[in-house]
Scaffold this active site. Structure first.
Site, PDB file in Angstrom:
ATOM      1  N   GLN A  86       0.833  -1.208   0.000  1.00 29.59           N
ATOM      2  CA  GLN A  86       0.000   0.000   0.000  1.00 29.59           C
ATOM      3  C   GLN A  86       0.869   1.260   0.000  1.00 29.59           C
ATOM      4  O   GLN A  86       0.578   2.230  -0.706  1.00 29.59           O
ATOM      5  CB  GLN A  86      -0.905   0.003   1.232  1.00 29.59           C
ATOM      6  N   ARG A 143       2.330   2.680  -3.305  1.00 29.65           N
ATOM      7  CA  ARG A 143       1.401   3.279  -4.263  1.00 29.65           C
ATOM      8  C   ARG A 143       1.505   4.799  -4.283  1.00 29.65           C
ATOM      9  O   ARG A 143       1.007   5.446  -5.190  1.00 29.65           O
ATOM     10  CB  ARG A 143      -0.032   2.854  -3.930  1.00 29.65           C
ATOM     11  N   GLN A 165      13.590  -9.973  -0.820  1.00 22.12           N
ATOM     12  CA  GLN A 165      13.357 -11.398  -0.584  1.00 22.12           C
ATOM     13  C   GLN A 165      14.115 -12.260  -1.595  1.00 22.12           C
ATOM     14  O   GLN A 165      14.142 -13.480  -1.463  1.00 22.12           O
ATOM     15  CB  GLN A 165      11.861 -11.704  -0.668  1.00 22.12           C
ATOM     16  N   ARG A 204      -3.912   7.998   4.706  1.00 30.12           N
ATOM     17  CA  ARG A 204      -3.611   6.755   5.422  1.00 30.12           C
ATOM     18  C   ARG A 204      -3.903   6.801   6.918  1.00 30.12           C
ATOM     19  O   ARG A 204      -3.722   5.788   7.608  1.00 30.12           O
ATOM     20  CB  ARG A 204      -2.155   6.368   5.173  1.00 30.12           C
TER      21      ARG A 204
END
Length: 211
Positions: free
Chosen positions: A72, A75, A86, A167
């Site tokens: 999120q 974005r 990873q 947010r």
């Protein structure tokens, strides 16, 4: 859910950001060093001249956050990011060490039982793939959104204010609400009076983002 750790690692302007912004804004009338600089900066913000506050940026280090949260976060494309890969790192053999558990699941015994059973199976399968010689970049396909990660983000103050407003809204997911609030708090707590005044005005002036 483990609480996110938010560290402010850099501010482009440590003190008197309004004086700095007022000086920059003065170039349009050839008055960079003249007049009340802070007053000029505040006037720009109140009138919606938000390009001025793009000249101050900050960098945070976010740890103990989930991949779901960072999906999120990224974005917000006017910010910059660097994240734990990873491809080149491996998660611990103890699943509990690399999971960020949402509060809603952790507070529900039945949901927690399902979550633990699933993630233990994922953890076992992931390390079995590694033992077979599968590279972490391929074995990571098994890892869930709950995987713990670390990410750096740099935002200018215009983007941060927009990010914060979106947010911390009640409709945002709880984890990113906690992160956004902690980012704001790190700025507010270490800043001088001008920092606090600027932040409060930026995040509370809704109309400037609707122009």
């Amino acid at each position: 859910m483990s609480e996110p750790t938010v560290q402010l690692v850099n501010r482009a302007v440590d003190e008197k950001p309004l004086d700095f912004l007022g000086m920059i804004a003065g170039i349009s009338t050839d008055r960079e060093e003249k007049g009340d600089l802070a007053k000029r900066a505040l006037s720009c913000i109140r009138m919606g001249h938000m390009s001025v506050v793009e000249h101050i940026s900050c960098t945070w280090r976010l740890t103990d956050v989930s991949r779901a949260m960072t999906h999120q976060l990224v974005r917000h494309r006017l910010a910059s990011y660097l994240q734990l890969s990873q491809r080149y790192t491996r998660v611990s053999e103890n699943a509990a060490d690399w999971l960020v558990i949402p509060d809603a699941i952790e507070e529900n015994d039945d949901a927690m039982s399902i979550f633990e059973r699933c993630t233990e199976n994922i953890n076992e399968a992931y390390h079995q793939l590694l033992a077979l010689g599968i590279k972490p970049e391929d074995a990571r396909s098994l890892l869930p959104n709950a995987t713990n990660t670390t990410i750096y983000t740099t935002m200018n103050m215009r983007e941060f204010a927009a990010f914060y407003r979106l947010r911390t809204d009640k409709h945002a997911q709880l984890e990113i609400r906690k992160v956004a609030q902690a980012m704001y708090d790190t700025l507010y707590e270490v800043g001088d009076e001008q920092w606090r005044e600027m932040l409060e005005l930026l995040v509370n002036s809704k109309e400037q983002y609707e122009r």
